[in-house]
Design an enzyme around this catalytic site. Structure first.
Site, mmCIF file in Angstrom:
data_model
loop_
_atom_site.group_PDB
_atom_site.id
_atom_site.type_symbol
_atom_site.label_atom_id
_atom_site.label_comp_id
_atom_site.label_asym_id
_atom_site.label_seq_id
_atom_site.Cartn_x
_atom_site.Cartn_y
_atom_site.Cartn_z
ATOM 1 N N ILE A 71 90.657 49.746 8.834
ATOM 2 C CA ILE A 71 90.904 50.470 7.584
ATOM 3 C C ILE A 71 90.848 51.974 7.830
ATOM 4 C CG2 ILE A 71 89.841 51.031 5.346
ATOM 5 C CD1 ILE A 71 89.132 47.964 5.186
ATOM 6 N N ASP B 230 85.017 45.052 12.071
ATOM 7 C CA ASP B 230 86.375 45.176 12.624
ATOM 8 C C ASP B 230 87.365 45.586 11.529
ATOM 9 O OD1 ASP B 230 85.731 44.595 15.275
ATOM 10 O OD2 ASP B 230 86.188 42.457 15.074
ATOM 11 N N GLU B 231 87.230 44.993 10.345
ATOM 12 C CA GLU B 231 88.092 45.383 9.223
ATOM 13 C C GLU B 231 87.907 46.863 8.907
ATOM 14 O OE1 GLU B 231 87.928 41.192 6.687
ATOM 15 O OE2 GLU B 231 87.319 43.053 5.717
ATOM 16 N N LEU B 232 86.650 47.300 8.821
ATOM 17 C CA LEU B 232 86.377 48.691 8.489
ATOM 18 C C LEU B 232 86.984 49.634 9.520
ATOM 19 C CD1 LEU B 232 85.000 50.751 6.640
ATOM 20 C CD2 LEU B 232 82.948 50.503 8.088
ATOM 21 N N SER C 46 87.753 44.521 1.244
ATOM 22 C CA SER C 46 86.882 44.206 2.371
ATOM 23 C C SER C 46 85.478 44.020 1.824
ATOM 24 C CB SER C 46 86.907 45.346 3.397
ATOM 25 O OG SER C 46 86.002 45.085 4.457
#
Length: 185
Positions: A92, A87-89, A19
């Site tokens: 995750i 959003d990825e974080l 990421s």
């Protein structure tokens, strides 16, 4: 280490999910890290190499995160300005809680406390997010909480790596991966 020798859990398609904010690190640090991981035999998802053309980005990225054993989050000055990165974080960290995914933060040209406390460029980014998402403040609060949590995780602070030894950093990531694969997972 190849995928077959790393003993992946059923459903894991990738060893590592990267990421990162492309504008900040894609053509320098992240590219070198990705190459080093590939050379070490670590199957790594990086969005510019893995996304099928014409497929919806968000669902494919979320699926790749869920199918990864480890996530490496490269925090840079512009990371919080990207809603995709935030959003990825969030995903995750959800996978860290629900599936035990390992999260390795990398602090690239930024202090970990700026992430945790949302200072400097992170504060500026959230000023813009709060203005843009006035009607969706729960989303903004979720991003803030994710950054606070990520800022407390032990990771790799590139400020502490002397320029002369910068090339050794990808080896440290590969060593950490091998440790987690062989002893923890």
């Amino acid at each position: 280490m190849s995928m077959s020798s790393s003993f992946p859990r059923p459903g894991w398609h990738y060893d590592v999910f990267l990421s990162f904010r492309g504008e900040d690190t894609r053509k320098n640090f992240t590219d070198h890290l990705y190459t080093a991981l590939q050379k070490a035999g670590i199957l790594t998802f990086r969005d510019d190499d893995e996304l099928p053309k014409g497929e919806e980005i968000s669902s494919h990225l979320l699926k790749a995160i869920k199918e990864s054993k480890i996530s490496i989050v490269v925090f840079s000055k512009g990371y919080a300005s990207s809603t995709w990165c935030l959003d990825e974080l969030s995903e995750i960290l959800d996978c860290r809680q629900t599936a035990g995914q390992i999260v390795l933060p990398v602090f690239y040209d930024i202090d970990p406390s700026d992430i945790r406390k949302q200072n400097r460029s992170f504060a500026e980014a959230f000023d813009r997010h709060e203005e843009r998402f006035k009607e969706e403040m729960e989303k903004v609060q979720k991003w803030r909480k994710a950054l606070e949590e990520a800022g407390t995780l032990s990771g790799f602070d590139l400020h502490s790596i002397a320029n002369g030894y910068f090339f050794l950093f990808p080896i440290s990531i590969a060593d950490a991966y091998n440790f987690h694969s062989n002893y923890i997972l």
